[in-house]
Enzyme design. Structure first.
Site, PDB file in Angstrom:
ATOM      1  N   ASP A  21       0.839  -1.529  -0.421  1.00 16.86           N
ATOM      2  CA  ASP A  21      -0.218  -0.285  -0.310  1.00 16.86           C
ATOM      3  C   ASP A  21       1.055   1.418  -0.135  1.00 16.86           C
ATOM      4  O   ASP A  21       2.007   1.147   0.123  1.00 16.86           O
ATOM      5  CB  ASP A  21      -0.830  -0.107   1.091  1.00 16.86           C
ATOM      6  CG  ASP A  21      -2.683   1.257   1.136  1.00 16.86           C
ATOM      7  OD1 ASP A  21      -2.229   1.572   0.149  1.00 16.86           O
ATOM      8  OD2 ASP A  21      -2.591   1.246   1.856  1.00 16.86           O
ATOM      9  N   HIS A  38       2.581   3.110  -8.914  1.00 13.72           N
ATOM     10  CA  HIS A  38       2.491   1.545  -9.394  1.00 13.72           C
ATOM     11  C   HIS A  38       3.138   1.257  -9.936  1.00 13.72           C
ATOM     12  O   HIS A  38       3.858   0.112  -9.513  1.00 13.72           O
ATOM     13  CB  HIS A  38       1.242   1.681  -9.636  1.00 13.72           C
ATOM     14  CG  HIS A  38      -0.325   1.783  -9.336  1.00 13.72           C
ATOM     15  ND1 HIS A  38      -0.290   1.608  -8.132  1.00 13.72           N
ATOM     16  CD2 HIS A  38      -1.308   2.605  -9.511  1.00 13.72           C
ATOM     17  CE1 HIS A  38      -1.722   2.151  -7.420  1.00 13.72           C
ATOM     18  NE2 HIS A  38      -2.049   2.342  -8.381  1.00 13.72           N
ATOM     19  N   LEU A 132      10.209 -21.150  -4.248  1.00 13.95           N
ATOM     20  CA  LEU A 132       9.458 -20.467  -3.222  1.00 13.95           C
ATOM     21  C   LEU A 132       7.802 -19.931  -4.053  1.00 13.95           C
ATOM     22  O   LEU A 132       7.836 -20.256  -5.790  1.00 13.95           O
ATOM     23  CB  LEU A 132      10.157 -18.895  -4.123  1.00 13.95           C
ATOM     24  CG  LEU A 132       9.734 -17.960  -3.170  1.00 13.95           C
ATOM     25  CD1 LEU A 132       8.279 -17.754  -1.607  1.00 13.95           C
ATOM     26  CD2 LEU A 132       9.403 -15.877  -3.214  1.00 13.95           C
TER      27      LEU A 132
END
Ligand code: IPE
Ligand code: IPE
Ligand code: MG
Length: 257
Positions: A21, A38, A132
């Site tokens: 955020d 962004h 991962l």
């Protein structure tokens, strides 16, 4: 700022979830459009993914787009979707180089076809990777997931496939995260201290970590810092401190089944 060396390998969180955020505020501070934030957040995604892979974390879930984010101006939504497509395209090589498997949670079928296709391509390409597991939460919301789970359970019940009184373990099977352990650590950047409809069921016993750092400024060291902080906590899961001290190695959330 914490370093990698401060992290105790034996007590690594198995699953880290992140609410990325602060992109808009980061851009605004620089007199730029929100999309600039962004775009700059992509570097933080790359750093976080690489750092998690290097450390040996098993699952990293990133909240990339919530169902509520459809309420944003359409030009911002379009820009976010384009950024998603170009990032997945460009970063698939990084995933392959690091043996990372991509997974998604959320209502992916509700995304534009172009985005769905790109995501599917990356899912297919990375499906045999064994390192991962990078879980992208796309068009996700916790309440949507829970109501979807109940709806699908109802269908199975009507079809006579399940009994009418499911326990937690059975309900868990209907979530989009059914094959993913609950997060041990949740990180939210930008100083907001709320869940914003993220993983409501799964975060039941997760350690929450809030930082004022805006997502585009988030670097490997910030991840290390969050993990070191996590490792300083005592996870009790309802027990007393004395009981927990006797079994210190069990640091991860108890799982279903
Ligand atoms: C997070 O940054 C990115 C997404 C929600 C897609 P924001 O866009 O929410 O940035 P702020 O909170 O407005 O600063
Ligand atoms: C949460 O961030 C969603 C994502 C990070 C994708 P928001 O910025 O949308 O959350 P609210 O609206 O401030 O709670
Ligand atoms: Mg925000």
């Amino acid at each position: 700022m914490a370093t990698k060396e401060e992290i105790i390998q034996e007590r690594l969180p198995r699953h880290i979830a992140v609410i990325m955020d602060g992109n808009g505020r980061w851009a605004k501070k620089r007199g730029n459009q929100r999309i600039f934030g962004h775009r700059n957040g992509v570097k933080s995604v790359r750093e976080t993914v690489e750092a998690a892979a290097e450390l040996g974390v098993s699952y990293l879930t990133l909240y990339a787009f919530s169902r509520e984010n459809w309420n944003r101006p359409s030009h911002e939504i379009d820009a976010l979707m384009s950024l998603l497509v170009s990032t997945v395209e460009r970063e698939t090589k990084t995933l392959m180089d690091n043996n990372i498997q991509l997974l998604t949670i959320g209502d992916v079928q509700g995304l534009p076809f172009k985005v769905q296709d790109k995501i599917q391509e990356a899912l297919d390409k990375t499906s045999a990777n064994t390192g991962l597991k990078l879980v992208l939460a796309l068009n996700y919301s916790g309440r949507w997931e829970l109501s979807e789970a109940l709806r699908r359970f109802g269908e199975d019940y009507k079809a006579g496939n399940v009994s009418g009184s499911p326990d937690e373990k059975e309900l868990n099977q209907y979530l989009t995260t059914s094959h993913i352990p609950d997060p041990d650590l949740l990180i939210r950047t930008s100083g907001e201290a709320r869940l914003s409809n993220f993983l409501l069921w799964q975060l039941a016993y997760t350690e929450l970590y809030f930082t004022d750092v805006l997502w585009p400024d988030f670097r490997k060291e910030n991840l290390f810092e969050a993990i070191v902080n996590y490792q300083s906590r005592e996870r009790r899961f309802g027990k007393t401190s004395e009981q927990v001290v006797r079994n210190k190695s069990k640091n991860n959330a108890p799982q279903y089944g």
